[in-house]
Design an enzyme around this catalytic site. Structure first.
Site, PDB file in Angstrom:
ATOM      1  N   THR A  15       0.807  -1.218   0.000  1.00 29.07           N
ATOM      2  CA  THR A  15       0.000   0.000   0.000  1.00 29.07           C
ATOM      3  C   THR A  15       0.837   1.263   0.000  1.00 29.07           C
ATOM      4  O   THR A  15       0.504   2.255  -0.656  1.00 29.07           O
ATOM      5  CB  THR A  15      -0.942   0.003   1.223  1.00 29.07           C
ATOM      6  OG1 THR A  15      -1.788  -1.149   1.148  1.00 29.07           O
ATOM      7  CG2 THR A  15      -1.809   1.252   1.252  1.00 29.07           C
ATOM      8  N   SER A  60       1.281  -7.956  -0.689  1.00 23.63           N
ATOM      9  CA  SER A  60       1.837  -8.693   0.451  1.00 23.63           C
ATOM     10  C   SER A  60       1.286 -10.114   0.549  1.00 23.63           C
ATOM     11  O   SER A  60       1.958 -11.011   1.054  1.00 23.63           O
ATOM     12  CB  SER A  60       1.567  -7.940   1.755  1.00 23.63           C
ATOM     13  OG  SER A  60       0.185  -7.734   1.938  1.00 23.63           O
ATOM     14  N   SER A  61       0.090 -10.337   0.064  1.00 24.95           N
ATOM     15  CA  SER A  61      -0.483 -11.681   0.117  1.00 24.95           C
ATOM     16  C   SER A  61       0.263 -12.661  -0.777  1.00 24.95           C
ATOM     17  O   SER A  61       0.174 -13.878  -0.592  1.00 24.95           O
ATOM     18  CB  SER A  61      -1.960 -11.645  -0.288  1.00 24.95           C
ATOM     19  OG  SER A  61      -2.700 -10.859   0.613  1.00 24.95           O
ATOM     20  N   THR A 167       3.754  -8.569  15.565  1.00 25.61           N
ATOM     21  CA  THR A 167       2.529  -9.187  15.062  1.00 25.61           C
ATOM     22  C   THR A 167       1.615  -8.073  14.571  1.00 25.61           C
ATOM     23  O   THR A 167       1.511  -7.017  15.212  1.00 25.61           O
ATOM     24  CB  THR A 167       1.808  -9.972  16.181  1.00 25.61           C
ATOM     25  OG1 THR A 167       2.635 -11.047  16.610  1.00 25.61           O
ATOM     26  CG2 THR A 167       0.478 -10.525  15.697  1.00 25.61           C
ATOM     27  N   THR A 279       2.403 -20.544  22.035  1.00 29.45           N
ATOM     28  CA  THR A 279       1.085 -20.282  22.597  1.00 29.45           C
ATOM     29  C   THR A 279       0.197 -19.488  21.641  1.00 29.45           C
ATOM     30  O   THR A 279       0.682 -18.638  20.894  1.00 29.45           O
ATOM     31  CB  THR A 279       1.188 -19.522  23.930  1.00 29.45           C
ATOM     32  OG1 THR A 279      -0.133 -19.211  24.407  1.00 29.45           O
ATOM     33  CG2 THR A 279       1.976 -18.222  23.785  1.00 29.45           C
ATOM     34  N   GLN A 280      -1.105 -19.778  21.695  1.00 26.12           N
ATOM     35  CA  GLN A 280      -2.072 -18.992  20.934  1.00 26.12           C
ATOM     36  C   GLN A 280      -2.295 -17.618  21.558  1.00 26.12           C
ATOM     37  O   GLN A 280      -2.822 -16.714  20.898  1.00 26.12           O
ATOM     38  CB  GLN A 280      -3.417 -19.724  20.873  1.00 26.12           C
ATOM     39  CG  GLN A 280      -3.383 -21.036  20.113  1.00 26.12           C
ATOM     40  CD  GLN A 280      -4.722 -21.739  20.093  1.00 26.12           C
ATOM     41  OE1 GLN A 280      -5.754 -21.136  20.397  1.00 26.12           O
ATOM     42  NE2 GLN A 280      -4.727 -23.019  19.757  1.00 26.12           N
TER      43      GLN A 280
END
Length: 348
Positions: A15, A60-61, A167, A279-280
């Site tokens: 973008t 980016s995908s 993240t 961990t989630q």
């Protein structure tokens, strides 16, 4: 440093590099060779700026390991000619990309700052200009002739993070990224303040900058959820040529402790598949054996991912699987912080 720092912009797509054609209303790629004319504020920075763009900017995908290598090749080729680098990519996969680049570059002694934006650079309310200008300023920053930052970072919305700790947390807010388990390396407000007490990666300046380009792509992320079918788990673990699994567990590293589930994991490990427990939860870490539901994971040889992000775990696994390590060696190295991606010591 007597001369102005030389900064190289590397635009891969995303973008931040798009502008609107006001006649057609379509977004088209920005010509970064004209960046000074388009963003005259850059003239106020104490550096010289050059740019390199991918021949065909990618969304980016569509980012993948081949493009990681393309980015690394550009950095390697230009490493000795520039004092710092700003890499512009799409934000959706930026945490994955920047984490991978951090592992692919060894003995890095210069700043590599990833950034992007939520709105195109030509939009009236864009976040692109601030992200770009401050990223260049960070890449130019030096103290007593040495760069302040000497690692791969990600800058977004007033904060500089260690890249392999990040993240993406929002698809809409300008504050699109965070680092749950590690504080920012710098914050931008009225002043640009570097948090030098956390920027403590040990460096051996005698060692030569080195690039690793071979990544093993045969990995998978397996996210547990209540009621997950054992047939699904078994099918995933039997994927042809599978080499590694990032296992997203509950809480502090807990998973079902049924004999059938543990048997599937144990069989995979015995076949040489590396399984890493992450961990989630967005923050905190895996503590293997803290609860009964993680004792068996520890016993069968599941690797403790501690407080690593899923994005970084995938990148680190791709990197280490190419090193032909034994299961014992892999576990030891993965559980060791290589680029600041893990917190080595915790205090309770």
């Amino acid at each position: 440093m007597t001369n102005k720092p030389n900064i190289l912009l590397v635009y891969t797509g995303g973008t931040i590099g798009m502008v609107k054609d006001y006649e057609t209303k379509a977004l088209i790629a920005f010509d970064f060779s004209q960046i000074i004319e388009k963003i005259p504020e850059l003239k106020q920075l104490n550096c010289t700026i050059e740019s390199i763009c991918f021949d065909e900017p990618i969304d980016s995908s569509n980012m993948n390991t081949d493009y990681y290598v393309d980015i690394v090749n550009i950095l390697e080729k230009n490493y000795n000619n520039f004092d710092g680098f700003v890499v512009l990519t799409g934000s959706d996969t930026m945490a994955y990309t920047s984490s991978a680049i951090s592992f692919m570059l060894e003995n890095l002694q210069k700043p590599i700052i990833f950034t992007g934006s939520q709105l195109p650079i030509g939009d009236l309310r864009t976040d692109a200009k601030e992200n770009l200008i401050t990223s260049i300023e960070i890449a130019s920053a030096n103290k007593k002739g040495s760069p302040v930052i000497t690692e791969v970072c990600l800058y977004f919305e007033y904060k500089l993070y260690r890249a392999n700790r990040t993240t993406k947390i929002s698809a809409e807010q300008f504050e699109a990224f965070t680092s749950f388990n590690f504080p920012p390396l710098a914050e931008s407000g009225v002043h640009l303040k570097f948090n030098e007490h956390v920027n403590n990666l040990t460096k051996d300046i005698e060692k030569k900058f080195f690039v690793r380009k071979d990544l093993v792509k045969d990995v998978v992320v397996l996210k547990l959820f209540p009621g997950i079918s054992l047939l699904v788990v078994e099918s995933i673990l039997n994927i042809k040529n599978l080499k590694g699994v990032v296992l997203e567990t509950y809480g502090s590293g807990n998973a079902p402790n049924s004999d059938s589930f543990i048997a599937l994991l144990k069989k995979a490990i015995e076949k040489g598949i590396k399984i890493v427990n992450v961990t989630q939860c967005k923050s905190g870490r895996v503590i293997m054996g803290h609860y009964d539901t993680s004792v068996l994971l520890k016993e069968i040889g599941v690797v403790n991912g501690m407080d690593i992000t899923t994005e970084s775990a995938v990148a680190k696994m791709m990197y280490l699987l190419n090193e032909n390590l034994s299961s014992v060696e892999f576990k030891k190295v993965f559980e060791t912080s290589l680029r600041g991606e893990l917190t080595d010591k915790y205090h309770f």
